[in-house]
Motif scaffolding. Structure first.
Motif, mmCIF file in Angstrom:
data_model
loop_
_atom_site.group_PDB
_atom_site.id
_atom_site.type_symbol
_atom_site.label_atom_id
_atom_site.label_comp_id
_atom_site.label_asym_id
_atom_site.label_seq_id
_atom_site.Cartn_x
_atom_site.Cartn_y
_atom_site.Cartn_z
ATOM 1 N N ALA A 59 65.034 37.521 69.968
ATOM 2 C CA ALA A 59 64.213 36.333 69.704
ATOM 3 C C ALA A 59 64.446 35.816 68.287
ATOM 4 O O ALA A 59 64.477 34.604 68.054
ATOM 5 C CB ALA A 59 62.740 36.673 69.922
ATOM 6 N N PHE A 60 64.611 36.730 67.335
ATOM 7 C CA PHE A 60 64.879 36.352 65.937
ATOM 8 C C PHE A 60 66.156 35.512 65.867
ATOM 9 O O PHE A 60 66.177 34.437 65.247
ATOM 10 C CB PHE A 60 65.034 37.625 65.097
ATOM 11 N N ASP A 61 67.210 36.001 66.503
ATOM 12 C CA ASP A 61 68.496 35.298 66.473
ATOM 13 C C ASP A 61 68.442 33.952 67.185
ATOM 14 O O ASP A 61 69.211 33.040 66.860
ATOM 15 C CB ASP A 61 69.584 36.167 67.104
ATOM 16 N N ALA A 62 67.504 33.833 68.137
ATOM 17 C CA ALA A 62 67.353 32.569 68.870
ATOM 18 C C ALA A 62 66.472 31.574 68.124
ATOM 19 O O ALA A 62 66.225 30.465 68.603
ATOM 20 C CB ALA A 62 66.779 32.839 70.264
ATOM 21 N N GLY A 63 65.987 31.976 66.948
ATOM 22 C CA GLY A 63 65.187 31.068 66.136
ATOM 23 C C GLY A 63 63.696 31.121 66.386
ATOM 24 O O GLY A 63 62.960 30.240 65.932
ATOM 25 N N ASN A 64 63.233 32.175 67.093
ATOM 26 C CA ASN A 64 61.805 32.307 67.374
ATOM 27 C C ASN A 64 61.037 32.557 66.075
ATOM 28 O O ASN A 64 61.263 33.552 65.382
ATOM 29 C CB ASN A 64 61.577 33.459 68.354
ATOM 30 N N ALA A 65 60.123 31.656 65.739
ATOM 31 C CA ALA A 65 59.426 31.722 64.451
ATOM 32 C C ALA A 65 58.541 32.966 64.345
ATOM 33 O O ALA A 65 58.435 33.566 63.262
ATOM 34 C CB ALA A 65 58.581 30.463 64.248
ATOM 35 N N ASP A 66 57.897 33.355 65.447
ATOM 36 C CA ASP A 66 57.036 34.536 65.420
ATOM 37 C C ASP A 66 57.861 35.795 65.145
ATOM 38 O O ASP A 66 57.462 36.661 64.357
ATOM 39 C CB ASP A 66 56.293 34.687 66.742
ATOM 40 N N ALA A 67 59.009 35.901 65.802
ATOM 41 C CA ALA A 67 59.869 37.068 65.613
ATOM 42 C C ALA A 67 60.408 37.116 64.190
ATOM 43 O O ALA A 67 60.495 38.188 63.576
ATOM 44 C CB ALA A 67 61.019 37.044 66.618
ATOM 45 N N GLN A 68 60.746 35.955 63.662
ATOM 46 C CA GLN A 68 61.276 35.916 62.299
ATOM 47 C C GLN A 68 60.213 36.312 61.286
ATOM 48 O O GLN A 68 60.475 37.107 60.367
ATOM 49 C CB GLN A 68 61.832 34.520 62.013
ATOM 50 N N LEU A 69 59.004 35.799 61.459
ATOM 51 C CA LEU A 69 57.929 36.173 60.552
ATOM 52 C C LEU A 69 57.647 37.670 60.643
ATOM 53 O O LEU A 69 57.481 38.353 59.619
ATOM 54 C CB LEU A 69 56.658 35.385 60.867
ATOM 55 N N ALA A 70 57.596 38.198 61.866
ATOM 56 C CA ALA A 70 57.272 39.614 62.060
ATOM 57 C C ALA A 70 58.278 40.508 61.351
ATOM 58 O O ALA A 70 57.896 41.475 60.669
ATOM 59 C CB ALA A 70 57.227 39.941 63.547
ATOM 60 N N ARG A 71 59.564 40.187 61.488
ATOM 61 C CA ARG A 71 60.550 41.043 60.836
ATOM 62 C C ARG A 71 60.486 40.913 59.315
ATOM 63 O O ARG A 71 60.696 41.878 58.583
ATOM 64 C CB ARG A 71 61.968 40.753 61.330
ATOM 65 N N HIS A 72 60.173 39.719 58.833
ATOM 66 C CA HIS A 72 60.032 39.538 57.388
ATOM 67 C C HIS A 72 58.835 40.332 56.856
ATOM 68 O O HIS A 72 58.902 40.915 55.768
ATOM 69 C CB HIS A 72 59.886 38.056 57.051
ATOM 70 N N VAL A 73 57.743 40.348 57.610
ATOM 71 C CA VAL A 73 56.569 41.141 57.216
ATOM 72 C C VAL A 73 56.945 42.623 57.172
ATOM 73 O O VAL A 73 56.592 43.352 56.231
ATOM 74 C CB VAL A 73 55.393 40.914 58.194
ATOM 75 N N TYR A 74 57.646 43.061 58.186
ATOM 76 C CA TYR A 74 58.086 44.463 58.296
ATOM 77 C C TYR A 74 58.916 44.863 57.077
ATOM 78 O O TYR A 74 58.629 45.868 56.412
ATOM 79 C CB TYR A 74 58.910 44.584 59.577
ATOM 80 N N ALA A 75 59.924 44.060 56.764
ATOM 81 C CA ALA A 75 60.807 44.359 55.636
ATOM 82 C C ALA A 75 60.057 44.288 54.307
ATOM 83 O O ALA A 75 60.283 45.098 53.404
ATOM 84 C CB ALA A 75 61.997 43.402 55.628
ATOM 85 N N HIS A 76 59.161 43.329 54.199
ATOM 86 C CA HIS A 76 58.383 43.163 52.965
ATOM 87 C C HIS A 76 57.579 44.427 52.664
ATOM 88 O O HIS A 76 57.543 44.899 51.514
ATOM 89 C CB HIS A 76 57.451 41.961 53.119
ATOM 90 N N ARG A 77 56.952 44.975 53.692
ATOM 91 C CA ARG A 77 56.146 46.176 53.485
ATOM 92 C C ARG A 77 57.008 47.382 53.145
ATOM 93 O O ARG A 77 56.655 48.207 52.293
ATOM 94 C CB ARG A 77 55.304 46.468 54.725
ATOM 95 N N ILE A 78 58.144 47.506 53.812
ATOM 96 C CA ILE A 78 59.034 48.632 53.531
ATOM 97 C C ILE A 78 59.533 48.563 52.095
ATOM 98 O O ILE A 78 59.529 49.564 51.369
ATOM 99 C CB ILE A 78 60.212 48.648 54.522
#
Length: 373
Positions: A265-284
């Motif tokens: 979904a991230f690669d397809a441009g899904n905004a929710d998926a992109q935000l979720a992965r950014h949140v994940y990486a930010h916390r790590i």
């Protein structure tokens, strides 16, 4: 190291995972799972029947049964031979891990009936973290309340963190006692641990596995007042528990908990998926920086578990932007899934970044054999 053959059991409320480990070999002799468990005695019998029919397994050669137990509190600091007293303490600690310890204990009792002649050893997820100093495990609440209800940080995934931190020391050719390491155990459940000199000095999971990093269905860190706010709107404890443990994290932000689906979904441009992965990486990234400060430096970072070993995009995003801290990832080395231990930092990176596949079953087998010797 004492070699031997162990049956490793991970008994959940509705499943029993098993593995037969010969510590003289890398690959397990047998492994499997019994699902939809209604009765743990029947499930263990099914495991026995399966192993009896397996030509790779000689049941008579098994010398110990190692049991994964999630919560050992501040009582169990190492793998421990199961006695009636140990069973009673595991039962008492069930209030701290109500989804895990009762099922773990049912599995232990069923296995003791099935294998009465063998030593049974409990290996606790929390044991590795009992070396944390008081400033790391203490919550700033009324000290009498904390003492009465045993409220403190216990951590989890300790068996994995211990195994991987030792493995990376061997890979870099230095004694584990000399290394400052951040281990990132990234799976459906996720945790970060600061390992200084081979000992856990801080970890992201807390009283329960809910605290810390964002996970597949768990929220991770959240302002406690958010729950008070929802409670004042009429939410019950069960609803709050369901929200934080089962309807948050990736599934809460995207409707998906499988990282493979989220990446698509991230690669397809899904905004929710992109935000979720950014949140994940930010916390790590935040925990990496925090633990570097806690230890006063950093030698190695290790990615492990399902996402850590297989998702190169997550690894890349988590490490990019940390060059000022001496953390420099090599995109080419990082690319793809990693089935074996792999260095993914650049040659001139002051901090080495590794992917090291975890093997909790082997770690449990090794600890169980040593404890029973």
């Amino acid at each position: 190291m004492t070699n031997g053959i162990a049956l490793v059991l991970n008994c959940g409320s509705s499943s029993v995972k098993y593995q037969v480990v010969d510590t003289a070999q890398e690959a397990p002799l047998a492994s499997g799972i019994v699902e939809r468990v209604q009765d743990h005695t029947e499930a263990i019998r099914e495991v026995m029947t399966t192993l009896e029919a397996d030509e790779n397994v000689d049941l008579a050669a098994i010398t110990v049964v190692g049991h994964r137990v999630v919560q050992g509190g501040d009582i169990f600091t190492e793998a421990t031979v199961v006695t009636e007293d140990v069973e009673a303490k595991i039962d008492e600690l069930g209030t701290l891990a109500p989804l895990h310890n009762p099922a773990n204990l049912k599995g232990i009792r069923a296995a003791k009936e099935a294998f009465p002649g063998l030593a049974h050893v409990a290996v606790f997820d929390t044991a590795f973290h009992t070396t944390m100093p008081a400033p790391a495990y203490t919550y700033a609440i009324d000290k009498d309340v904390a003492a009465q209800y045993k409220i403190r940080r216990y951590g989890a995934h300790g068996t994995s963190h211990a195994f991987v931190s030792q493995a990376v020391a061997e890979l870099v050719g230095r004694p584990v006692e000399e290394l400052k390491t951040v281990v990132l155990h990234l799976g459906n459940g996720a945790s970060a641990t600061a390992v200084d000199g081979g000992k856990s000095v801080d970890t992201s999971m807390g009283l329960t596995p809910l605290e810390g990093l964002m996970m597949g269905t768990r929220s991770g860190d959240i302002d406690p007042a958010a729950l008070i706010h929802l409670g004042r709107q009429g939410w019950t404890f069960d609803q709050l528990d369901d929200l934080l443990n089962r309807k948050s994290g990736f599934i809460g932000l995207t409707g998906m908990s499988d990282m493979r689906d989220i990446e698509t979904a991230f690669d397809a441009g899904n905004a929710d998926a992109q935000l979720a992965r950014h949140v994940y990486a930010h916390r790590i990234k935040g925990y990496v920086g925090k633990y570097m400060a806690v230890m006063g430096g950093l030698d190695t970072i290790v990615f492990t578990a399902g996402i850590g070993e297989n998702d190169s995009a997550v690894r890349l995003e988590c490490m990019q932007g940390l060059e000022g801290l001496g953390i420099v990832i090599d995109p080419e080395r990082n690319a793809g899934r990693k089935k074996v231990a792999t260095l993914i930092s650049t040659d001139d990176s002051p901090v080495q970044i590794w992917v090291v596949p975890t093997n909790e079953e082997r770690a449990i087998a090794l600890q169980s054999i040593a404890a029973a010797a």
